[in-house]
Design a protein around this motif. Structure first.
Motif, PDB file in Angstrom:
ATOM      1  N   SER A  69       0.808  -1.220   0.000  1.00 48.97           N
ATOM      2  CA  SER A  69       0.000   0.000   0.000  1.00 48.97           C
ATOM      3  C   SER A  69       0.843   1.274   0.000  1.00 48.97           C
ATOM      4  O   SER A  69       0.352   2.346  -0.332  1.00 48.97           O
ATOM      5  N   ARG A  70       2.106   1.158   0.357  1.00 49.24           N
ATOM      6  CA  ARG A  70       2.977   2.335   0.423  1.00 49.24           C
ATOM      7  C   ARG A  70       3.767   2.553  -0.863  1.00 49.24           C
ATOM      8  O   ARG A  70       4.484   3.542  -0.983  1.00 49.24           O
ATOM      9  N   TYR A  71       3.663   1.624  -1.793  1.00 48.43           N
ATOM     10  CA  TYR A  71       4.488   1.687  -2.992  1.00 48.43           C
ATOM     11  C   TYR A  71       3.798   2.418  -4.145  1.00 48.43           C
ATOM     12  O   TYR A  71       2.574   2.415  -4.263  1.00 48.43           O
ATOM     13  N   THR A  72       4.610   2.993  -5.000  1.00 49.73           N
ATOM     14  CA  THR A  72       4.174   3.414  -6.316  1.00 49.73           C
ATOM     15  C   THR A  72       4.328   2.213  -7.237  1.00 49.73           C
ATOM     16  O   THR A  72       5.363   1.549  -7.232  1.00 49.73           O
ATOM     17  N   THR A  73       3.293   1.911  -8.003  1.00 48.09           N
ATOM     18  CA  THR A  73       3.333   0.749  -8.884  1.00 48.09           C
ATOM     19  C   THR A  73       3.084   1.200 -10.321  1.00 48.09           C
ATOM     20  O   THR A  73       2.273   2.095 -10.559  1.00 48.09           O
ATOM     21  N   ALA A  74       3.773   0.580 -11.234  1.00 49.37           N
ATOM     22  CA  ALA A  74       3.716   1.035 -12.623  1.00 49.37           C
ATOM     23  C   ALA A  74       3.785  -0.131 -13.595  1.00 49.37           C
ATOM     24  O   ALA A  74       4.201  -1.237 -13.242  1.00 49.37           O
ATOM     25  N   TRP A  75       3.342   0.154 -14.805  1.00 42.87           N
ATOM     26  CA  TRP A  75       3.476  -0.774 -15.929  1.00 42.87           C
ATOM     27  C   TRP A  75       4.421  -0.148 -16.957  1.00 42.87           C
ATOM     28  O   TRP A  75       4.296   1.039 -17.283  1.00 42.87           O
ATOM     29  N   PHE A  76       5.326  -0.955 -17.451  1.00 35.44           N
ATOM     30  CA  PHE A  76       6.197  -0.598 -18.556  1.00 35.44           C
ATOM     31  C   PHE A  76       6.041  -1.673 -19.625  1.00 35.44           C
ATOM     32  O   PHE A  76       5.512  -2.748 -19.370  1.00 35.44           O
ATOM     33  N   ARG A  77       6.528  -1.369 -20.805  1.00 33.29           N
ATOM     34  CA  ARG A  77       6.523  -2.364 -21.874  1.00 33.29           C
ATOM     35  C   ARG A  77       7.779  -2.224 -22.712  1.00 33.29           C
ATOM     36  O   ARG A  77       8.352  -1.151 -22.817  1.00 33.29           O
ATOM     37  N   GLN A  78       8.145  -3.345 -23.325  1.00 31.97           N
ATOM     38  CA  GLN A  78       9.338  -3.364 -24.164  1.00 31.97           C
ATOM     39  C   GLN A  78       9.067  -4.204 -25.398  1.00 31.97           C
ATOM     40  O   GLN A  78       8.798  -5.401 -25.291  1.00 31.97           O
ATOM     41  N   ALA A  79       9.152  -3.548 -26.535  1.00 32.13           N
ATOM     42  CA  ALA A  79       9.011  -4.231 -27.811  1.00 32.13           C
ATOM     43  C   ALA A  79      10.391  -4.682 -28.275  1.00 32.13           C
ATOM     44  O   ALA A  79      11.410  -4.124 -27.856  1.00 32.13           O
ATOM     45  N   PRO A  80      10.452  -5.678 -29.155  1.00 29.50           N
ATOM     46  CA  PRO A  80      11.751  -6.180 -29.622  1.00 29.50           C
ATOM     47  C   PRO A  80      12.606  -5.069 -30.214  1.00 29.50           C
ATOM     48  O   PRO A  80      12.140  -4.290 -31.047  1.00 29.50           O
ATOM     49  N   GLY A  81      13.841  -4.991 -29.763  1.00 32.09           N
ATOM     50  CA  GLY A  81      14.771  -4.009 -30.299  1.00 32.09           C
ATOM     51  C   GLY A  81      14.557  -2.599 -29.813  1.00 32.09           C
ATOM     52  O   GLY A  81      15.208  -1.669 -30.300  1.00 32.09           O
ATOM     53  N   LYS A  82      13.636  -2.416 -28.869  1.00 25.38           N
ATOM     54  CA  LYS A  82      13.336  -1.071 -28.376  1.00 25.38           C
ATOM     55  C   LYS A  82      13.601  -0.977 -26.878  1.00 25.38           C
ATOM     56  O   LYS A  82      13.748  -1.979 -26.192  1.00 25.38           O
ATOM     57  N   GLU A  83      13.642   0.265 -26.386  1.00 24.93           N
ATOM     58  CA  GLU A  83      13.840   0.484 -24.967  1.00 24.93           C
ATOM     59  C   GLU A  83      12.557   0.170 -24.193  1.00 24.93           C
ATOM     60  O   GLU A  83      11.470   0.117 -24.754  1.00 24.93           O
TER      61      GLU A  83
ATOM     62  N   TRP B 132       0.722   5.375  -4.424  1.00 27.18           N
ATOM     63  CA  TRP B 132       0.047   4.915  -3.211  1.00 27.18           C
ATOM     64  C   TRP B 132      -1.170   5.785  -2.912  1.00 27.18           C
ATOM     65  O   TRP B 132      -2.137   5.336  -2.297  1.00 27.18           O
ATOM     66  N   SER B 133      -1.122   7.039  -3.386  1.00 30.33           N
ATOM     67  CA  SER B 133      -2.225   7.981  -3.176  1.00 30.33           C
ATOM     68  C   SER B 133      -3.330   7.818  -4.208  1.00 30.33           C
ATOM     69  O   SER B 133      -4.318   8.539  -4.166  1.00 30.33           O
ATOM     70  N   ALA B 134      -3.145   6.867  -5.123  1.00 34.47           N
ATOM     71  CA  ALA B 134      -4.100   6.592  -6.208  1.00 34.47           C
ATOM     72  C   ALA B 134      -3.995   7.584  -7.362  1.00 34.47           C
ATOM     73  O   ALA B 134      -4.804   7.526  -8.281  1.00 34.47           O
ATOM     74  N   ILE B 135      -3.020   8.473  -7.324  1.00 29.10           N
ATOM     75  CA  ILE B 135      -2.758   9.327  -8.486  1.00 29.10           C
ATOM     76  C   ILE B 135      -2.322   8.443  -9.637  1.00 29.10           C
ATOM     77  O   ILE B 135      -1.515   7.528  -9.454  1.00 29.10           O
ATOM     78  N   THR B 136      -2.860   8.706 -10.822  1.00 28.00           N
ATOM     79  CA  THR B 136      -2.486   7.930 -11.996  1.00 28.00           C
ATOM     80  C   THR B 136      -1.925   8.841 -13.080  1.00 28.00           C
ATOM     81  O   THR B 136      -2.277  10.016 -13.178  1.00 28.00           O
ATOM     82  N   GLN B 137      -1.040   8.262 -13.880  1.00 25.04           N
ATOM     83  CA  GLN B 137      -0.500   8.942 -15.051  1.00 25.04           C
ATOM     84  C   GLN B 137      -0.394   7.910 -16.158  1.00 25.04           C
ATOM     85  O   GLN B 137      -0.174   6.729 -15.898  1.00 25.04           O
ATOM     86  N   TYR B 138      -0.533   8.357 -17.387  1.00 27.46           N
ATOM     87  CA  TYR B 138      -0.473   7.454 -18.530  1.00 27.46           C
ATOM     88  C   TYR B 138       0.435   8.024 -19.611  1.00 27.46           C
ATOM     89  O   TYR B 138       0.546   9.234 -19.783  1.00 27.46           O
ATOM     90  N   ALA B 139       1.046   7.118 -20.354  1.00 23.34           N
ATOM     91  CA  ALA B 139       1.740   7.519 -21.570  1.00 23.34           C
ATOM     92  C   ALA B 139       0.707   8.040 -22.562  1.00 23.34           C
ATOM     93  O   ALA B 139      -0.427   7.548 -22.615  1.00 23.34           O
TER      94      ALA B 139
END
Length: 124
Positions: free
Chosen positions: A30-44, A53-60
């Motif tokens: 509950s104290r952590y910031t959690t995120a999703w990342f992705r990686q396509a072949p040959g890319k960063e 943890w505060s439920a603030i969200t951000q999106y690409a």
């Protein structure tokens, strides 16, 4: 030590939906910031979405309006609902955890713990 396990990836046609899950163990989720990342072949590895943890969200920008990130602190779970999927969404998706939340939420180096990844393939 935090362990993260993603699930829910697979093959879907363009325009379809998938829901990813990330199960966490160890630490105080509950104290952590959690995120999703992705990686396509040959890319960063690219930022997808974050929920603090505060439920603030951000999106690409590339996923705004299509993806929704959420978390259930009672279950130590994070989710990514992906709608209107496009072939360019094809990648390995990783969940990640950080003890911090700041304006660099999109930077992979902020996150100390990572899951093993789950493959998402969107066919055209």
């Amino acid at each position: 030590q935090v362990q993260l396990v993603e699930s829910g990836g697979g093959l879907v046609q363009a325009g379809g939906s998938l829901s990813l899950s990330c199960a966490a163990s160890g630490g105080t989720f509950s104290r952590y910031t959690t995120a999703w990342f992705r990686q396509a072949p040959g890319k960063e590895r690219d930022f997808v979405a974050v929920i603090a943890w505060s439920a603030i969200t951000q999106y690409a920008d590339s996923v705004k309006g299509r993806f929704t990130v959420s978390r259930d602190n009672a279950k130590n779970m994070m989710y990514l609902q992906m709608n209107s999927l496009k072939p360019e969404d094809t990648a390995i998706y990783y969940c990640a955890v950080s003890s911090y939340y700041n304006t660099r939420y999109y930077d992979p180096s902020l996150y100390a713990y990572w899951g093993q990844g789950t493959q998402v393939t969107v066919s055209s």
